[in-house]
Every structure is written in structure tokens, then in C-alpha cells.
Design an enzyme around this catalytic site. Structure first.
Site, PDB file in Angstrom:
ATOM      1  N   THR A   1      74.528 -31.626  75.235  1.00 37.97           N
ATOM      2  CA  THR A   1      73.990 -32.119  76.729  1.00 37.97           C
ATOM      3  C   THR A   1      72.354 -31.755  76.794  1.00 37.97           C
ATOM      4  O   THR A   1      72.242 -30.929  77.659  1.00 37.97           O
ATOM      5  CB  THR A   1      74.705 -32.153  77.933  1.00 37.97           C
TER       6      THR A   1
ATOM      7  N   GLU B   1      82.612 -23.746  79.605  1.00 41.32           N
ATOM      8  CA  GLU B   1      82.756 -22.553  78.789  1.00 41.32           C
ATOM      9  C   GLU B   1      81.741 -21.674  79.139  1.00 41.32           C
ATOM     10  O   GLU B   1      80.427 -22.131  79.619  1.00 41.32           O
ATOM     11  CB  GLU B   1      82.557 -23.047  77.350  1.00 41.32           C
TER      12      GLU B   1
ATOM     13  N   CYS C   1      70.811 -22.327  77.067  1.00 44.35           N
ATOM     14  CA  CYS C   1      71.385 -22.639  78.435  1.00 44.35           C
ATOM     15  C   CYS C   1      70.653 -22.243  79.579  1.00 44.35           C
ATOM     16  O   CYS C   1      70.583 -23.551  80.518  1.00 44.35           O
ATOM     17  CB  CYS C   1      72.612 -21.711  78.399  1.00 44.35           C
TER      18      CYS C   1
HETATM   19  C1  UDX Z   1      74.461 -18.011  78.848  1.00 42.66           C
HETATM   20  C2  UDX Z   1      75.155 -17.082  79.691  1.00 42.66           C
HETATM   21  O1  UDX Z   1      75.536 -15.867  79.859  1.00 42.66           O
HETATM   22  C3  UDX Z   1      76.768 -17.538  79.350  1.00 42.66           C
HETATM   23  O2  UDX Z   1      77.578 -17.246  80.174  1.00 42.66           O
HETATM   24  C4  UDX Z   1      76.743 -19.186  79.231  1.00 42.66           C
HETATM   25  O3  UDX Z   1      77.973 -19.720  78.739  1.00 42.66           O
HETATM   26  C5  UDX Z   1      75.487 -19.547  78.420  1.00 42.66           C
HETATM   27  O4  UDX Z   1      74.246 -19.021  78.992  1.00 42.66           O
HETATM   28  P1  UDX Z   1      73.383 -17.093  76.432  1.00 42.66           P
HETATM   29  O5  UDX Z   1      72.043 -18.115  76.744  1.00 42.66           O
HETATM   30  O6  UDX Z   1      74.135 -16.821  75.175  1.00 42.66           O
HETATM   31  O7  UDX Z   1      74.414 -17.040  77.516  1.00 42.66           O
HETATM   32  O8  UDX Z   1      72.647 -15.556  76.458  1.00 42.66           O
HETATM   33  P2  UDX Z   1      72.407 -14.451  77.711  1.00 42.66           P
HETATM   34  O9  UDX Z   1      73.168 -13.213  76.884  1.00 42.66           O
HETATM   35  O10 UDX Z   1      73.053 -14.834  78.856  1.00 42.66           O
HETATM   36  O11 UDX Z   1      70.891 -14.410  77.830  1.00 42.66           O
HETATM   37  C6  UDX Z   1      70.025 -15.426  78.380  1.00 42.66           C
HETATM   38  C7  UDX Z   1      68.492 -15.002  78.219  1.00 42.66           C
HETATM   39  O12 UDX Z   1      68.400 -14.206  79.428  1.00 42.66           O
HETATM   40  C8  UDX Z   1      68.095 -14.400  77.184  1.00 42.66           C
HETATM   41  O13 UDX Z   1      67.018 -14.756  76.688  1.00 42.66           O
HETATM   42  C9  UDX Z   1      67.874 -12.888  77.561  1.00 42.66           C
HETATM   43  O14 UDX Z   1      67.032 -12.193  76.781  1.00 42.66           O
HETATM   44  C10 UDX Z   1      67.690 -13.057  78.835  1.00 42.66           C
HETATM   45  N1  UDX Z   1      68.068 -11.822  79.746  1.00 42.66           N
HETATM   46  C11 UDX Z   1      69.197 -11.521  80.096  1.00 42.66           C
HETATM   47  C12 UDX Z   1      67.076 -11.128  80.363  1.00 42.66           C
HETATM   48  O15 UDX Z   1      65.651 -11.225  80.240  1.00 42.66           O
HETATM   49  N2  UDX Z   1      67.318 -10.041  81.278  1.00 42.66           N
HETATM   50  C13 UDX Z   1      68.708  -9.907  81.435  1.00 42.66           C
HETATM   51  O16 UDX Z   1      68.856  -8.754  82.217  1.00 42.66           O
HETATM   52  C14 UDX Z   1      69.816 -10.519  80.770  1.00 42.66           C
END
Ligand code: UDX
Length: 433
Positions: A86, A151, A260
Site C-alpha cells: 500500500t 502485522e 513504514c
Molecule cells: C516499524 C515498526 O517498528 C514495526 O512494528 C512495524 O510493523 C513496521 O514499522 P521498521 O520500519 O522495520 O518497523 O523499523 P524500526 O526498527 O521500527 O525503525 C524505524 C526507523 O526508526 C529506523 O530508521 C530507525 O533507525 C529509526 N529509529 C528507531 C530511531 O531513529 N530511533 C529509535 O529509537 C528507534
């Protein structure tokens, strides 16, 4: 019960293999025949730790099969998980055309009762649209139900997240749908949250946007820290020790990326505004995130003044560690800005270089390197953009001797400032002295 999984992207491939691992018979399908051929050979269409082992195990057991015949897969399944993309449209809304296409395919193959489960992240009220499309296009009067089962997997940890979920949200409107999903997730009975469909759909967008909000919040605090003697790592620790706040997602840095958070925050803003709700809180979350890139490049300029013809090394390209995904990666915006300033770039990532080559093909001013030390060759500064584990173990002496100027600008607070400075580097990080 036979389960069909439509779409073999991140969510789909992990869902198909994971459901088979729970002991169900699963057929995965996708209109991309090349991807299906790979999956059927046990080759994961994307890099995800543990995924190929999971695929192999379940292909060998015979519980998991793949076919490019989407219609056939729908016909032979009692429950159909919809896991297609999506993506974001130009207006920031979720583009629902792939969901619509799947709904029409389901309508054409409604050979008996089927439960259609939305797993893709979709705006609240999508199920009503799916239902309408199926009813409009179906030639049979077969009964069907829609359910939502969002999910929550994280890239890089997706297999573990699927096999050991902290919660399973199920949105249903009939007992039959609820019973089927309860059977599918039997082993997690105590972790099921059963709601109506609108609620389940909203839980996903609300969760992701809240996590993004936490990140933008700590980044705002980091900006205050940079202008005072406060240290953002300690502020985050002090905040996080309060169980009402929690320690996760308070890592300051250059902002969130990925497939996401950026998309889901924008989509929830649109969903709310379309419903007449003021969404300023999330608009600001997004703006703070966007501002991280110019602020980071400003730091590079404070260290090097003029960037034109300076050689800058970039460590890490993936939007986060343990993935080859560069969708909405902060590295892309940083590279764009550095190129605009005329810098010569040397890039390295343990997994994401092939994907990044599709975004920025190599040229004489943008070189992909074989490792972190090659990145440092004649560099006026090295930037840490993705906090891969292997960068933690860098030999600072080796790095330094290759660099024209030992300047390290850390966008993820990976290194200990005192240690790096002791090794002779000029060191800049986020929200720390
Ligand atoms: C996220 C959600 O965590 C997950 O539950 C959902 O299903 C999809 O979106 P994801 O996108 O795989 O998962 O990565 P995530 O580990 O959540 O990190 C997302 C972004 O945030 C990354 O760019 C990461 O570097 C950044 N981040 C994360 C920060 O800058 N600081 C943090 O404290 C945590």
C-alpha cells in the site's frame, strides 16, 4: 484448513513461512513470477535474518508451496491473507490499487466460503471497501467474511517478531471469522486482542505513528541538549526508566526512515484530516524528522566549511541495521544534499549496496567501496549513518591512517565520544557534547 497468502513482500513472505511453521498448509502467491520462482527454490526475495532457513524447513516439510497462479491459490484456500503493498501516493495517502486488484481477483474466485484477512497496513474503513468490491464483482452468492490482522513485524527482526509476537490483533465482525483466526493463532491464545475491524485497522497506524512521535520527540530534546550541557543519551535513559515512558524508541539520531514510519505517519495525517480531525501533532512529528537531514549536513559543514570537492565517506546506507532495505532511508536525503554541495562520496554498507546502486548509480564522484576502511581512503570526513554492528568493532587506527582529516560525524551515537577523541578523531554526534 488451507491458507493462501497473496503478496511476497516483507509481510507476505514472512507470513507465509511463519504460518507454515505453525503447522498450517500454506500457498504463497504473487503476480511477480520471478519472485515466486525464487521463493519456491527457497531463495528469499529480500534479506532478512533467519528467513531462508524458515523457508527451507517449511518447503521441505511440504506445508509451504508457492504458485504464480493467483486465481488458483485463491480458489484452493479457505483463508486468504492479503499482504500486497500500500505505497504512498503523491498526496501522502495510501495507494490502495493493489488491494482493489486483489479484491477483484477474490471476487472472481469465490468458489466457497472464504475468510479474507487484511494484513497490509491499510486506512481505517478499508475492509468496508474490500467487501463492496467483492460483492460488486462476484458472480456467485458465496458467503465470505473480512477480518483485519495487522502485522507489527520489524525489518531485520521480522522472523522472530512473527514467531514470538507480543500481541496479535484480530478485527472481526462474525463469530465464524473469529473462530477461524483463533484456530490459526491457537498457540498464542493468551496474546490475542479481539476487536472490531475499524479498531484493528487503526491500532496499526496509531502504533507506528506513536513510535515515530517518540523518535521525533527525543530528536527535539537532542537539539536542546546540543545547545546546553545536557546529554541526550542520559536524558533518554532518565526518561525511559519511568515504566510509563519506557526506554525503547528514544534513540536520538538523524531520524526515522523505512517503508513504514514515514508512510504511515503521512497516511494517518490524511485519514484524520479527511475525517475533520486536526492532526498537527503528527504533522510536526514528520516536520521534525524531515529537518534532521539539513541539520546533519549543517554539522558536516561546521566541520569542513566548504563541501565542494571534499571527499566524504558514508558508513551505512540501509534505513537501519540488519536489512538491505533503503526505502525512505535517511542516507538517500543525506547523499542528495552532499552531492548538491559538490562533495565526492565514498559509500559502504554491509547489505544495502545493490539496492542503493539502483537509487544512485556509481560515477566518478560517487564510489561504492568494499569495506569501511576503503570508505576512509583520502576522506576529509567519515559519516556514520547506519549503526551496523560491524562498525562498532572498527579499528580506529586503520581508519584514521587512511583519512586526509580524522573527522568522524556520527548520526546514530554509535561511538563513545571520549574513546574516539582519544584515538585522535575530531568527533561530532547527536545531542552530546
Ligand atoms: C516499524 C515498526 O517498528 C514495526 O512494528 C512495524 O510493523 C513496521 O514499522 P521498521 O520500519 O522495520 O518497523 O523499523 P524500526 O526498527 O521500527 O525503525 C524505524 C526507523 O526508526 C529506523 O530508521 C530507525 O533507525 C529509526 N529509529 C528507531 C530511531 O531513529 N530511533 C529509535 O529509537 C528507534
Amino acid at each position: 484448513m488451507k491458507i493462501g497468502v497473496i503478496g511476497t513482500g516483507y509481510v507476505g513472505i514472512v507470513t507465509a513461512a511463519g504460518l507454515a511453521e505453525f503447522g498450517h498448509r500454506v500457498v504463497g502467491t504473487d503476480k511477480d513470477a520471478d519472485k515466486i520462482a525464487k521463493c519456491a527454490r527457497g531463495v528469499a526475495p529480500l534479506y532478512e535474518p533467519g528467513l531462508e532457513e524458515l523457508l527451507h524447513r517449511n518447503l521441505e516439510s511440504g506445508r509451504l508451496t508457492f504458485t504464480a497462479d493467483v486465481d488458483g491459490a485463491i480458489r484452493e484456500s479457505d483463508v486468504v491473507f492479503v499482504c500486497v503493498g500500500t505505497p504512498q501516493d503523491e498526496g501522502g495517502r495510501a495507494d490502495m490499487s493493489q488491494i482493489e486488484e486483489v479484491a477483484r481477483a477474490i471476487a472472481g474466485n469465490l468458489t466457497g466460503y472464504k475468510l479474507i484477512v487484511e494484513k497490509s497496513t491499510v486506512p481505517v474503513r478499508t475492509s468496508a471497501w474490500i467487501k463492496r468490491v467483492i460483492t460488486l464483482h462476484s458472480k456467485s452468492a458465496q458467503e465470505f467474511d473480512i477480518a483485519s490482522n495487522p502485522e507489527f513485524l520489524r525489518e531485520g527482526a521480522a522472523v522472530g517478531d512473527f514467531l514470538r509476537p507480543d500481541r496479535i490483533v484480530i478485527g472481526v465482525e462474525t463469530d465464524k471469522a473469529r473462530d477461524l483466526l483463533c484456530r490459526i493463532y491457537e498457540r498464542f491464545a493468551e496474546r490475542l486482542l479481539i476487536t472490531n475491524i475499524d479498531t484493528a485497522e487503526l491500532i496499526k497506524h496509531a502504533s507506528n505513528s506513536f513510535l515515530a512521535l517518540k523518535i521525533s520527540y527525543v530528536n527535539m530534546i537532542a537539539d536542546i541538549c546540543e545547545r546546553t550541557d545536557a546529554d541526550v543519551e542520559q536524558v533518554a535513559l532518565g526518561m525511559g526508566l519511568d515504566p510509563r515512558i519506557g526506554r525503547d524508541f528514544l534513540r536520538a539520531g538523524i531520524g526515522y526512515g523505512g517503508s513504514c514510519f514515514p508512510k504511515d505517519v503521512k497516511a494517518l495525517v490524511k485519514i484524520g484530516e479527511d475525517l475533520g480531525v486536526k492532526m498537527n501533532l503528527l504533522r510536526e512529528t514528520e516536520r521534525i524528522n524531515q529537518d534532521r537531514t539539513p541539520a546533519f549536513v549543517e554539522k558536516v559543514k561546521r566541520a569542513l566549511w566548504i563541501l565542494k570537492d571534499k571527499t566524504i565517506g558514508v558508513l551505512g546506507l540501509a534505513f537501519k541495521p540488519e536489512t538491505d532495505d533503503v526505502r525512505e532511508a535517511t542516507s538517500i536525503r543525506i547523499i542528495q544534499e552532499l552531492r548538491r554541495e559538490g562533495a565526492v562520496l565514498r559509500l559502504y554498507d554491509p547489505k544495502a549496496m545493490d539496492n542503493m546502486r539502483l537509487v544512485f548509480p556509481a560515477d566518478e564522484r560517487l564510489v561504492y567501496c568494499s569495506d569501511a576502511y576503503a570508505v576512509a581512503e583520502r576522506a576529509n570526513a567519515v559519516l556514520l549513518v547506519t549503526e551496523w554492528e560491524e562498525f562498532k568493532a572498527l579499528d580506529f587506527g586503520r581508519l584514521r591512517e587512511r583519512m586526509a582529516n580524522p573527522i568522524l560525524i556520527d548520526g546514530r551515537n554509535l561511538f563513545d565520544p571520549a574513546e574516539v577523541r582519544r584515538r585522535g578523531f575530531e568527533y561530532f554526534s547527536v545531542g552530546r557534547k
